[in-house]
Design an enzyme around this catalytic site. Structure first.
Site, PDB file in Angstrom:
ATOM      1  N   HIS A 198       0.835  -1.237   0.185  1.00  0.00           N
ATOM      2  CA  HIS A 198       0.089   0.035   0.064  1.00  0.00           C
ATOM      3  C   HIS A 198       0.877   1.384   0.036  1.00  0.00           C
ATOM      4  O   HIS A 198       0.277   2.350   0.414  1.00  0.00           O
ATOM      5  CB  HIS A 198      -0.897   0.033   1.319  1.00  0.00           C
ATOM      6  CG  HIS A 198      -1.671  -1.291   1.419  1.00  0.00           C
ATOM      7  ND1 HIS A 198      -2.795  -1.485   0.769  1.00  0.00           N
ATOM      8  CD2 HIS A 198      -1.223  -2.176   1.925  1.00  0.00           C
ATOM      9  CE1 HIS A 198      -3.363  -2.839   1.283  1.00  0.00           C
ATOM     10  NE2 HIS A 198      -2.449  -3.226   2.102  1.00  0.00           N
ATOM     11  N   LYS A 257      17.353  20.747 -12.042  1.00  0.00           N
ATOM     12  CA  LYS A 257      16.627  19.736 -12.648  1.00  0.00           C
ATOM     13  C   LYS A 257      17.478  18.642 -13.057  1.00  0.00           C
ATOM     14  O   LYS A 257      18.266  18.863 -14.142  1.00  0.00           O
ATOM     15  CB  LYS A 257      15.517  19.744 -13.240  1.00  0.00           C
ATOM     16  CG  LYS A 257      14.427  20.674 -12.587  1.00  0.00           C
ATOM     17  CD  LYS A 257      13.819  20.028 -11.185  1.00  0.00           C
ATOM     18  CE  LYS A 257      12.935  19.063 -11.462  1.00  0.00           C
ATOM     19  NZ  LYS A 257      11.510  19.360 -12.124  1.00  0.00           N
ATOM     20  N   SER A 288      16.058  20.528 -17.417  1.00  0.00           N
ATOM     21  CA  SER A 288      14.761  21.125 -17.482  1.00  0.00           C
ATOM     22  C   SER A 288      15.476  22.555 -18.219  1.00  0.00           C
ATOM     23  O   SER A 288      16.395  23.040 -18.093  1.00  0.00           O
ATOM     24  CB  SER A 288      14.314  21.599 -16.268  1.00  0.00           C
ATOM     25  OG  SER A 288      13.651  22.847 -16.202  1.00  0.00           O
ATOM     26  N   GLU A 317      10.192   7.749 -16.911  1.00  0.00           N
ATOM     27  CA  GLU A 317       9.006   8.177 -17.517  1.00  0.00           C
ATOM     28  C   GLU A 317       8.338   7.907 -18.850  1.00  0.00           C
ATOM     29  O   GLU A 317       7.197   7.236 -18.781  1.00  0.00           O
ATOM     30  CB  GLU A 317       9.081   9.794 -17.095  1.00  0.00           C
ATOM     31  CG  GLU A 317       9.039  10.131 -15.911  1.00  0.00           C
ATOM     32  CD  GLU A 317       9.212  11.797 -15.714  1.00  0.00           C
ATOM     33  OE1 GLU A 317       8.246  12.462 -15.666  1.00  0.00           O
ATOM     34  OE2 GLU A 317      10.336  12.081 -16.396  1.00  0.00           O
TER      35      GLU A 317
END
Ligand code: ARG
Length: 463
Positions: A161, A288, A282, A295
């Site tokens: 969970h 970043k 970025s 992804e």
């Protein structure tokens, strides 16, 4: 000679040429050109069989074989011209053969139809592609196995969970993925058996009156068996659906891993540092370092799932046998194979080169009461019924939370108040190191179990 209108598939029955818009709408050459190797192999096998049967002269077969081999080289060299009027790869190659050999070329399609031809070509292509994916899966398994020794002392929280649950050795995670990928390989191997069946010679739908030898072509093309029913052969795309499903489970497994490592690479978790070669920046935020590869692996799963869905709907309620709808099977399956192979190729170096932030991980392992279940089992082993032990440990966790302590930091009296008879030995099951060492069952994260599994996996993935 019959008047060939603007397509070789338009026989003398046609009085009109085809509307240009129809050519554009119905073509498949833009995507099935990648079947050229298989189409030529199929045609060479078919003509060799025709020669064996005395349907072609040996010399005719030799000319066909030589010319098809030249055509293949032209395609490889990028010199071959494609034309929508010729619809698909089968027509292109046959037309090129006829242009060069005349009537000998016109004999090639004897006892065959494009329906069995496309099925044969696609099966050959899928068979190869399955082998390529299996090899890439093995590479990824090797990458996970290659980390096991270096990470064998690192303890990670296991989650259920998404809440901290129990401590596990890092290799236990790596080998969990090896197991999933192994099932993916097994599924592919199993699907490959059904892919590897010859439909060549079932012709359009009912077979042929020509005295062909289907076992000969099957043997020449390395098929393990021959599809027994021509109606089935003409209509069957189970092999496409099965392959698409096998690719889907791979993509789903990769998406789980990618998601996990995206989370683990956040400042909040800070469990790992991804290799910078596999990260992107970025355009506005200079600090970043983004996990875009992970992804995209996660994101591309959507295409693979979508392709499977499209293929299922494509084949739903299609009456027997071949219907032109089936031409739409190729872009989807090609895309699923391409996507999964590309993801696997990037996953392996990412797995190998990522660094675990051991100190960071270790510094927070006392959070989340990862040893609570071990404590409960310690009580069970001393005769406390499971439900009572569960309740007692829950109360101890509450006390520890209120006092902002770990379980190991509670004094012995607190344990004894909850469960009389507890002695100093309780501390031997507290703390993540002790908890990990307390595991016993097969398949658990017990260090001996993990060591056995690492050894087994090393043997399994070694060439
Ligand atoms: N281009 C077609 C396909 O990919 C080849 C088979 C065509 N057969 C036919 N009877 N029109 O499915």
């Amino acid at each position: 000679m019959s008047k060939e209108k603007n397509s070789p598939s338009r026989s003398g029955a046609f009085e009109a040429g085809v509307d240009k818009r129809v050519e554009t709408f119905t073509e498949s050459i833009s995507f099935d050109q990648r079947l050229f190797v298989q189409d030529i192999a199929g045609s060479i096998a078919h003509s060799e069989m025709l020669a064996q049967q005395g349907i072609l002269a040996d010399d005719e077969f030799q000319q066909i074989k030589t010319t098809l081999t030249e055509i293949k080289q032209e395609i490889v060299d990028g010199e071959f011209k494609y034309d929508f009027a010729l619809e698909d790869i089968h027509m292109h190659i046959e037309k090129a053969l006829i242009d060069r050999l005349g009537d000998i070329g016109r004999k090639l399609h004897t006892g065959r139809s494009r329906n069995d031809q496309v099925s044969t070509d696609f099966r050959l292509w899928v068979r190869d592609a399955i082998d390529r994916v299996s090899a890439k899966l093995l590479d990824l398994q090797k990458a996970f196995v290659s980390r096991c020794d270096q990470d064998v002392d690192t303890i990670l929280p296991a989650y259920t969970h998404m809440q901290r649950a129990q401590p596990v050795l890092a290799p236990h995670y790596w080998l969990a993925y090896c197991e999933k990928l192994e099932r993916d390989r097994e599924r592919l191997t199993d699907a490959r058996k059904r892919v590897n069946s010859s439909t060549l010679g079932t012709a359009a739908v009912a077979g042929t009156t020509i005295d062909i030898d289907r076992s000969k072509t099957a043997e020449l093309l390395g098929f393990e068996r021959i599809v027994a029913n021509s109606l089935d052969a003409s209509s069957d795309r189970d092999f496409v659906l099965e392959s698409a499903f096998c690719l889907t489970t791979i993509a789903l497994h990769l998406s789980t891993w990618a998601e996990e490592w995206i989370i683990w690479s956040t400042v909040e978790f800070n469990f790992l540092d991804l290799p910078q070669e596999f990260c992107t920046g970025s355009s506005i935020m200079p600090q970043k370092i983004n996990p875009d590869i992970l992804e995209l692996i996660r994101g591309k799963t959507a295409r693979v799932v979508g392709n499977l869905q499209a293929l299922i709907v494509l084949t739903k309620s299609l009456p027997l046998a071949y219907n032109r709808d089936l031409q739409e099977d190729k872009p989807q399956l090609f895309d699923s194979f391409d996507t999964v192979i590309a993801c696997l190729e990037l996953a392996a170096p990412l797995v190998e080169q990522t660094k675990l932030n051991r100190d960071e991980i270790a510094s927070r392992l006392d959070r989340g009461f990862l040893d609570a279940t071990t404590l409960m089992e310690y009580m069970i082993k001393r005769g406390v019924p499971q439900r009572s032990a569960h309740h007692a440990v829950g109360a101890l966790v509450r006390t520890a939370m209120n006092e902002r302590k770990s379980l190991a930091e509670l004094p012995l009296e607190t344990f004894q108040q909850t469960q009389p008879g507890i002695d100093e030995s309780v501390f031997e099951s507290l703390g993540v190191e002790n908890a990990v060492k307390s595991f016993q069952s097969f398949g658990s994260t017990a260090p001996e179990q993990v060591a056995l599994q690492i050894a087994a996996w090393k043997a399994r993935v070694s060439d």
